[in-house]
Design an enzyme around this catalytic site. Structure first.
Site, PDB file in Angstrom:
ATOM      1  N   ASP A 164       0.814  -1.219   0.000  1.00  0.00           N
ATOM      2  CA  ASP A 164       0.000   0.000   0.000  1.00  0.00           C
ATOM      3  C   ASP A 164       0.845   1.264   0.000  1.00  0.00           C
ATOM      4  OD1 ASP A 164      -2.315  -1.374  -0.057  1.00  0.00           O
ATOM      5  OD2 ASP A 164      -2.787  -1.146   2.075  1.00  0.00           O
ATOM      6  N   MET A 177      -7.013   9.171   9.890  1.00  0.00           N
ATOM      7  CA  MET A 177      -7.689   9.648   8.676  1.00  0.00           C
ATOM      8  C   MET A 177      -8.606  10.833   8.986  1.00  0.00           C
ATOM      9  SD  MET A 177      -8.695   5.962   7.036  1.00  0.00           S
ATOM     10  CE  MET A 177      -9.284   5.209   8.541  1.00  0.00           C
ATOM     11  N   LYS A 220      -3.860   3.555  -2.801  1.00  0.00           N
ATOM     12  CA  LYS A 220      -4.709   4.065  -1.715  1.00  0.00           C
ATOM     13  C   LYS A 220      -4.087   5.298  -1.107  1.00  0.00           C
ATOM     14  CE  LYS A 220      -7.001   0.032   0.201  1.00  0.00           C
ATOM     15  NZ  LYS A 220      -7.166  -0.730   1.426  1.00  0.00           N
TER      16      LYS A 220
HETATM   17  N1  SAH Z   1      -3.468   0.302   9.436  1.00  0.00           N
HETATM   18  C1  SAH Z   1      -2.859   1.581   9.624  1.00  0.00           C
HETATM   19  C2  SAH Z   1      -3.835   2.723   9.480  1.00  0.00           C
HETATM   20  C3  SAH Z   1      -4.389   2.889   8.106  1.00  0.00           C
HETATM   21  S1  SAH Z   1      -5.484   4.197   7.955  1.00  0.00           S
HETATM   22  C4  SAH Z   1      -2.153   1.610  10.972  1.00  0.00           C
HETATM   23  O1  SAH Z   1      -2.316   0.711  11.784  1.00  0.00           O
HETATM   24  O2  SAH Z   1      -1.366   2.533  11.199  1.00  0.00           O
HETATM   25  C5  SAH Z   1      -4.444   5.488   7.364  1.00  0.00           C
HETATM   26  C6  SAH Z   1      -4.255   6.537   8.430  1.00  0.00           C
HETATM   27  O3  SAH Z   1      -3.254   6.138   9.344  1.00  0.00           O
HETATM   28  C7  SAH Z   1      -3.777   7.863   7.921  1.00  0.00           C
HETATM   29  O4  SAH Z   1      -4.813   8.641   7.369  1.00  0.00           O
HETATM   30  C8  SAH Z   1      -3.242   8.482   9.173  1.00  0.00           C
HETATM   31  O5  SAH Z   1      -4.271   8.962   9.999  1.00  0.00           O
HETATM   32  C9  SAH Z   1      -2.630   7.285   9.860  1.00  0.00           C
HETATM   33  N2  SAH Z   1      -1.197   7.177   9.584  1.00  0.00           N
HETATM   34  C10 SAH Z   1      -0.558   6.124   9.054  1.00  0.00           C
HETATM   35  N3  SAH Z   1       0.771   6.354   9.003  1.00  0.00           N
HETATM   36  C11 SAH Z   1       0.970   7.571   9.520  1.00  0.00           C
HETATM   37  C12 SAH Z   1       2.114   8.376   9.762  1.00  0.00           C
HETATM   38  N4  SAH Z   1       3.353   7.951   9.457  1.00  0.00           N
HETATM   39  N5  SAH Z   1       1.943   9.601  10.316  1.00  0.00           N
HETATM   40  C13 SAH Z   1       0.738  10.043  10.650  1.00  0.00           C
HETATM   41  N6  SAH Z   1      -0.389   9.333  10.432  1.00  0.00           N
HETATM   42  C14 SAH Z   1      -0.273   8.106   9.901  1.00  0.00           C
END
Ligand code: SAH
Length: 517
Positions: free
Chosen positions: A40, A176, A62
């Site tokens: 992803d 998100m 995505k």
């Molecule tokens: N499965 C992932 C989340 C996916 S949804 C997890 O466990 O982290 C995607 C959201 O994750 C983004 O919109 C943001 O809110 C958050 N996110 C993921 N990586 C990030 C990062 N490095 N910094 C800030 N937010 C992050």
């Protein structure tokens, strides 16, 4: 025997939040088995290196609402690849089951009897606040925490989110949520959360591009808009946000956020990259040279044939060591043939290569350059001594000439050669134009000359970029090529170079403080 077709399997793997070091050991083990990797947008692409050479890579995308492959297509692809007998690594940002749709993907596989495993990952929901110095729970401040998707529009007729219940929870973590941050804060306040509640938005957390905004429920929306914060970002609401003031640890690292280009060959870039990352920098690998065997082995071969006649072996680079032993092995011989020969290495990194092969190093000069070796040998009687110098096909004459003057018989043997890496200048220019490069490092003269060759003599580096060189010889080559050398390190070690970068940043910071006074 009837050969049964290999049965495919899908590993649904959490890749962690961004920092490549936050992937789990089990995830790496599974990636090593992969025939195909489907990854992803939020996955750090550096992790793809763990897949075997034959693996295929499929980008599933995505970004916000923009899906390169729809979820249905991804599900179908996982199923099909497994059916074809492949081991599939389905690599997802953070943890696959935290707002990652990993559950849906696993469901399809379960329903179709495709074997699968789930490898949990370090979720951004926890890791991103942690890298901003915000613990999600803290004794005396909060004992409850909730993870919420901010993707849902709270003004829609029927919300799946129980806003009333959220108000009673100590720490709220919205993923998100940047796009809807206005509605989220308004919904919390209208359901009774104090507008003075501390709030933080952390963007691109756990990476050298991390940005943090601290405010309150009342102020954070305006701050996010003023800074034009784009996803991915996490919103944390609760008293724990105040702990950042004390616990901030990542974005205060001395080289935090600096994009540092490494021009060394790929195989040798890792040491420097690790040292830079440990100081918060963003290492950018752009090798300008490749190290390959010499065009002609004859010099080294004839030296190897009379190895026992040498008194000293002098190695002036780790590459020399690598290719020397490679050739020795190819000729059906090994370290036992070095008995009685004394070994000198130009510096600690080269010496480590020798020691790693179980061999003692007899001499490392105080200064890690050719002149340093000559100084060290000046107190020894070299008359009648034979010295072998396995080294680059093209190198300075100062060492063999100097040793001869001291009475030694010197054989120089081309053991490797340095060639242009063939990298494209557009790769680097894209990063420079995007403002992601702050410092370019040169660690040998050939990294400089091949940099110029790749970028073209007419290319002018933006004046905001700093040039850092290791060793006086490299610095002289860079100056001759017209680069203003901002940082130069006499001592030829990667640790020393990184320390010079830190000193430079600190000097600049203290100069700015002086000016402000
Ligand atoms: N499965 C992932 C989340 C996916 S949804 C997890 O466990 O982290 C995607 C959201 O994750 C983004 O919109 C943001 O809110 C958050 N996110 C993921 N990586 C990030 C990062 N490095 N910094 C800030 N937010 C992050």
């Amino acid at each position: 025997m009837n050969q049964r077709a290999k049965k495919g399997k899908v590993y649904i793997i959490g890749a962690g939040p961004g920092d490549a070091g936050l992937i789990t050991l089990k995830a790496i083990d599974c990636l090593r088995l992969a025939d195909v990797v489907i990854y992803d947008n939020l996955v750090n692409e550096e992790l793809l290196k763990y897949a075997p050479a034959h693996a295929r890579f499929i980008y599933a995308g995505k970004k916000g609402g923009d899906h390169t492959l729809s979820q249905d297509k991804i599900n179908a692809l996982l199923f099909q690849e497994a059916l074809d007998g492949n081991t599939v690594a389905r690599l997802k940002g953070g943890d696959p089951f935290v707002f990652g749709r990993g559950g849906e993907e696993a469901e399809i596989l379960a329903l179709n009897d495709v074997p699968f495993e789930i490898i949990p990952g370090v979720t951004s929901a926890i890791a991103v606040p942690a890298y901003a110095g915000i613990p999600l729970t803290h004794r005396g401040l909060t004992s409850t925490v909730a993870f919420i998707t901010g993707h849902e529009d709270p003004t829609k007729d029927k919300s799946d989110i129980d806003w009333q219940a959220l108000v009673g929870i100590g720490t709220l973590v919205f993923l998100m949520g940047v796009k809807n941050i206005g509605q989220i804060t308004a919904a919390l306040i209208s359901h009774g959360k104090s507008s003075e509640t501390p709030a933080a938005v952390i963007r691109r957390g756990t990476t050298p591009r991390q940005e943090v905004i601290i405010g309150t429920l009342a102020t954070i929306v305006e701050q996010v808009q003023a800074n034009n914060f784009q996803p991915p970002a996490i919103l944390v609401v609760g008293k724990v946000v105040e702990l950042r003031e004390t616990l901030c640890w990542y974005d205060t690292k001395p080289l935090f956020g600096r994009g540092v280009v490494i021009t060394r060959p790929e195989r040798q870039a890792d040491d420097l990259a690790l040292l830079l990352a440990a100081q918060g920098a963003s290492p950018i690998s752009f090798p300008t040279i490749s190290i390959v065997p010499p065009k002609d082995w004859s010099e080294l071969d004839s030296a190897l044939d009379q190895l026992e006649s040498y008194h000293w072996l002098i190695f002036t680079s780790a590459n020399g060591v690598h290719f020397f032993f490679e050739r020795l092995r190819q000729r059906g011989r090994d370290v036992r043939d070095l008995k009685g020969i004394k070994i000198c290495c130009i510096g600690p990194a080269t010496a480590r290569q020798i020691q790693d092969r179980g061999i003692k190093v007899d001499l490392v000069p105080r200064e890690f350059i050719a002149e340093g070796i000559l100084n060290s040998f000046s107190s020894l009687d070299l008359s009648g001594k034979k010295i072998l110098l396995p080294r680059a096909a093209v190198a300075r004459d100062i060492l063999p000439e100097g040793l001869k003057k001291q009475g030694a018989a010197v054989d120089v043997a081309a053991t490797y050669q340095t060639i242009n890496s063939g990298r494209k200048k557009e790769e680097l220019m894209k990063l420079i134009d995007a403002g992601e490069v702050d410092i370019i490092t040169f660690t040998s003269s050939s990294t400089v000359t091949n940099f110029v060759e790749i970028m073209g003599a007419e290319y002018v580096l933006p004046s905001s970029l700093q040039i850092a060189c290791i060793g006086p010889v490299t610095a002289a080559t860079a100056k001759k090529a017209g680069f203003p050398v901002d940082i130069s390190r006499e001592e030829y070690t990667m640790e020393g170079l990184v320390q010079s970068l830190i000193n430079n940043v600190q000097e600049k910071a203290s100069r700015m403080c002086e000016e402000k006074k």
